[in-house]
Enzyme design. Sequence first.
Site, mmCIF file in Angstrom:
data_model
loop_
_atom_site.group_PDB
_atom_site.id
_atom_site.type_symbol
_atom_site.label_atom_id
_atom_site.label_comp_id
_atom_site.label_asym_id
_atom_site.label_seq_id
_atom_site.Cartn_x
_atom_site.Cartn_y
_atom_site.Cartn_z
ATOM 1 N N LEU A 189 0.910 -1.074 0.210
ATOM 2 C CA LEU A 189 -0.111 -0.153 0.222
ATOM 3 C C LEU A 189 0.891 1.121 0.262
ATOM 4 C CD1 LEU A 189 -3.003 -0.987 2.584
ATOM 5 C CD2 LEU A 189 -3.246 -0.577 0.227
ATOM 6 N N ASP A 190 0.724 2.315 -0.833
ATOM 7 C CA ASP A 190 1.604 3.247 -0.911
ATOM 8 C C ASP A 190 1.385 4.239 0.095
ATOM 9 O OD1 ASP A 190 -0.630 5.382 -1.510
ATOM 10 O OD2 ASP A 190 -0.558 4.751 -3.223
ATOM 11 N N LYS A 191 2.338 5.197 0.658
ATOM 12 C CA LYS A 191 2.390 5.911 1.689
ATOM 13 C C LYS A 191 1.005 6.551 2.041
ATOM 14 C CE LYS A 191 4.606 9.917 3.890
ATOM 15 N NZ LYS A 191 5.499 11.033 3.677
ATOM 16 N N SER A 193 -1.948 5.493 1.154
ATOM 17 C CA SER A 193 -3.088 4.647 1.317
ATOM 18 C C SER A 193 -3.053 4.070 2.529
ATOM 19 C CB SER A 193 -3.019 3.834 0.290
ATOM 20 O OG SER A 193 -3.141 4.450 -1.149
#
Length: 237
Positions: A104-106, A108
């Site tokens: 999961l990106d930062k 999200s």
Amino acid sequence: MKRFGLARVLSKMGLASRTQAAAMIAEGLVRVNGKSIRDPEFPVRMEIDKVSVDSRQVVARERIVLMLNKPRGLVTTRQDEKERATVYDCLPPDMPWLAPVGRLDKASEGLLLMSNDPVWAASITDPSRHVSKTYHVQVAGLPGEDVLARLNAGLPDQDGLLKAKSVTVLRSGGKNAWLEFVLEEGRNRHIRRMLQALDIDVLRLVRVAVGRLALGELPKGQWRVLTGPELALLDNA
């Protein structure tokens, strides 16, 4: 008898990532049948050869799979070159080695799986298995039927067509709406790129389920080990 590279063997046994295993091997901490080995690709017979790390014989660890409710603002990595907070800050310092299953990106948040079994993790993230992932996305504005139609049809991108299995409206009102995206593939910033193509701003992006495994009421920043029935939901996805 099939042989595997030494670094891969340590990873398959749930002791470290391949990169970490290669570093241990390079430091001279690993022995095979009593002999110090510094080659991460040294061939090993898993059921026959005796492998030890720092003079202690290693055995395959029991599979651990946990779910973490990832808060926004954490990066999904063990160490960050910019010294940003990571998902590992949510875990106790004595936790055995675990690696994220997907990312999961930062910006999200939501359901992030972590495991010490890279073979099992690869089976969950394998695109050919089509394990769905469900996201709830808060967007600025109130998307109309034409926007939903375009999202469901797929949008052209420099890497090809970006598609979702389905996109529906969960609720809307005022100046924003919540959409539900179900993906069967997960390219980098997949949903954000789809919405950016339509000039739609993302306010929040939360993963709420992997296959039939739902995040549920797990508090933000907390984690728990999955039960047998929950693992079966993933294995049968």
